[in-house]
Design a protein around this motif. Structure first.
Motif, PDB file in Angstrom:
ATOM      1  N   ASP A   1     -15.019  13.946  21.196  1.00 16.08           N
ATOM      2  CA  ASP A   1     -13.791  14.637  21.556  1.00 16.08           C
ATOM      3  C   ASP A   1     -13.248  15.322  20.302  1.00 16.08           C
ATOM      4  O   ASP A   1     -12.888  14.652  19.340  1.00 16.08           O
ATOM      5  CB  ASP A   1     -12.765  13.644  22.109  1.00 16.08           C
TER       6      ASP A   1
ATOM      7  N   ARG B   1     -15.239  23.933  24.044  1.00 18.16           N
ATOM      8  CA  ARG B   1     -15.337  23.137  25.285  1.00 18.16           C
ATOM      9  C   ARG B   1     -15.138  21.657  24.987  1.00 18.16           C
ATOM     10  O   ARG B   1     -14.646  20.906  25.831  1.00 18.16           O
ATOM     11  CB  ARG B   1     -16.698  23.351  25.953  1.00 18.16           C
ATOM     12  N   ALA B   2     -15.509  21.237  23.778  1.00 18.91           N
ATOM     13  CA  ALA B   2     -15.330  19.831  23.385  1.00 18.91           C
ATOM     14  C   ALA B   2     -13.922  19.573  22.845  1.00 18.91           C
ATOM     15  O   ALA B   2     -13.624  18.470  22.406  1.00 18.91           O
ATOM     16  CB  ALA B   2     -16.374  19.441  22.344  1.00 18.91           C
TER      17      ALA B   2
ATOM     18  N   ALA C   1     -19.160  26.177  22.561  1.00 24.48           N
ATOM     19  CA  ALA C   1     -19.494  24.767  22.783  1.00 24.48           C
ATOM     20  C   ALA C   1     -18.491  23.851  22.087  1.00 24.48           C
ATOM     21  O   ALA C   1     -18.065  22.835  22.656  1.00 24.48           O
ATOM     22  CB  ALA C   1     -20.915  24.482  22.295  1.00 24.48           C
TER      23      ALA C   1
ATOM     24  N   ALA D   1     -24.592  22.680  22.706  1.00 27.48           N
ATOM     25  CA  ALA D   1     -23.663  21.745  23.345  1.00 27.48           C
ATOM     26  C   ALA D   1     -23.254  20.694  22.323  1.00 27.48           C
ATOM     27  O   ALA D   1     -23.990  20.402  21.378  1.00 27.48           O
ATOM     28  CB  ALA D   1     -24.315  21.073  24.550  1.00 27.48           C
TER      29      ALA D   1
ATOM     30  N   ASP E   1     -22.281  16.727  21.699  1.00 28.80           N
ATOM     31  CA  ASP E   1     -22.570  15.430  22.300  1.00 28.80           C
ATOM     32  C   ASP E   1     -21.454  15.035  23.255  1.00 28.80           C
ATOM     33  O   ASP E   1     -20.274  15.220  22.965  1.00 28.80           O
ATOM     34  CB  ASP E   1     -22.717  14.354  21.209  1.00 28.80           C
ATOM     35  N   ARG E   2     -21.822  14.490  24.412  1.00 22.67           N
ATOM     36  CA  ARG E   2     -20.857  14.162  25.473  1.00 22.67           C
ATOM     37  C   ARG E   2     -19.747  13.217  25.038  1.00 22.67           C
ATOM     38  O   ARG E   2     -18.631  13.309  25.509  1.00 22.67           O
ATOM     39  CB  ARG E   2     -21.585  13.545  26.657  1.00 22.67           C
ATOM     40  N   ASN E   3     -20.046  12.278  24.175  1.00 21.42           N
ATOM     41  CA  ASN E   3     -19.057  11.274  23.794  1.00 21.42           C
ATOM     42  C   ASN E   3     -18.134  11.727  22.664  1.00 21.42           C
ATOM     43  O   ASN E   3     -17.342  10.939  22.166  1.00 21.42           O
ATOM     44  CB  ASN E   3     -19.754   9.968  23.408  1.00 21.42           C
TER      45      ASN E   3
END
Length: 139
Positions: free
Chosen positions: A92, A120-121, A117, A86, A88-90
């Motif tokens: 883009d 997806r980002a 992954a 994945a 990192d969420r933050n």
């Protein structure tokens, strides 16, 4: 090793197109045990050939996996790495071109999951550069 990759970069890639050089991550337990990530060493060794890129470490292995080369069945390899990565969420990555670095590609399953992954980002494209390709054993 980096000299071999540098020759491939010069002849096969367009270095200016990449914004990020991303090593295939190790799980934190394996990294602690081994002490280094060979894909990271390769990425750090070649990043200077990419004038618009930096090494990106926001791709994470979020669960431990078995060593792919020790799994013979292609389905076992796919399920071993499915969902293991994945970003990192933050982060883009919208519109960015990413070069994924791996030391050895066995079945391509790890690279595929990493690419998913990254996409997806928001990554526009993910290419892979590997030092070696492991071929199946001939009987």
């Amino acid at each position: 090793m980096c000299e071999e990759l540098e020759r491939v970069i010069e002849t096969e890639l367009i270095p200016e197109r990449y914004a990020l050089i991303t090593p295939v991550p190790l799980h934190k337990v394996r990294l602690r045990h081994r002490g280094f990530n060979q894909a990271m060493l390769l990425a750090e060794g070649i990043v200077d050939q990419f004038p618009n890129a930096e090494v990106f470490t926001g791709l994470q292995r979020i669960r431990p996996t078995k060593t792919q080369s020790r799994l013979n069945d292609p389905n076992d390899r796919k399920s071993n790495v499915r969902g293991a990565f994945a970003v990192d969420r933050n982060v883009d990555l919208t519109g960015r071109q990413v070069l994924l670095i791996d030391d050895v590609v066995t079945s391509g399953g790890t690279a595929h999951e990493c690419a998913k992954a990254l996409q997806r980002a928001g990554a526009e494209a993910v290419d892979i550069l590997s030092f070696a390709l492991a071929l199946p054993k001939k009987d």
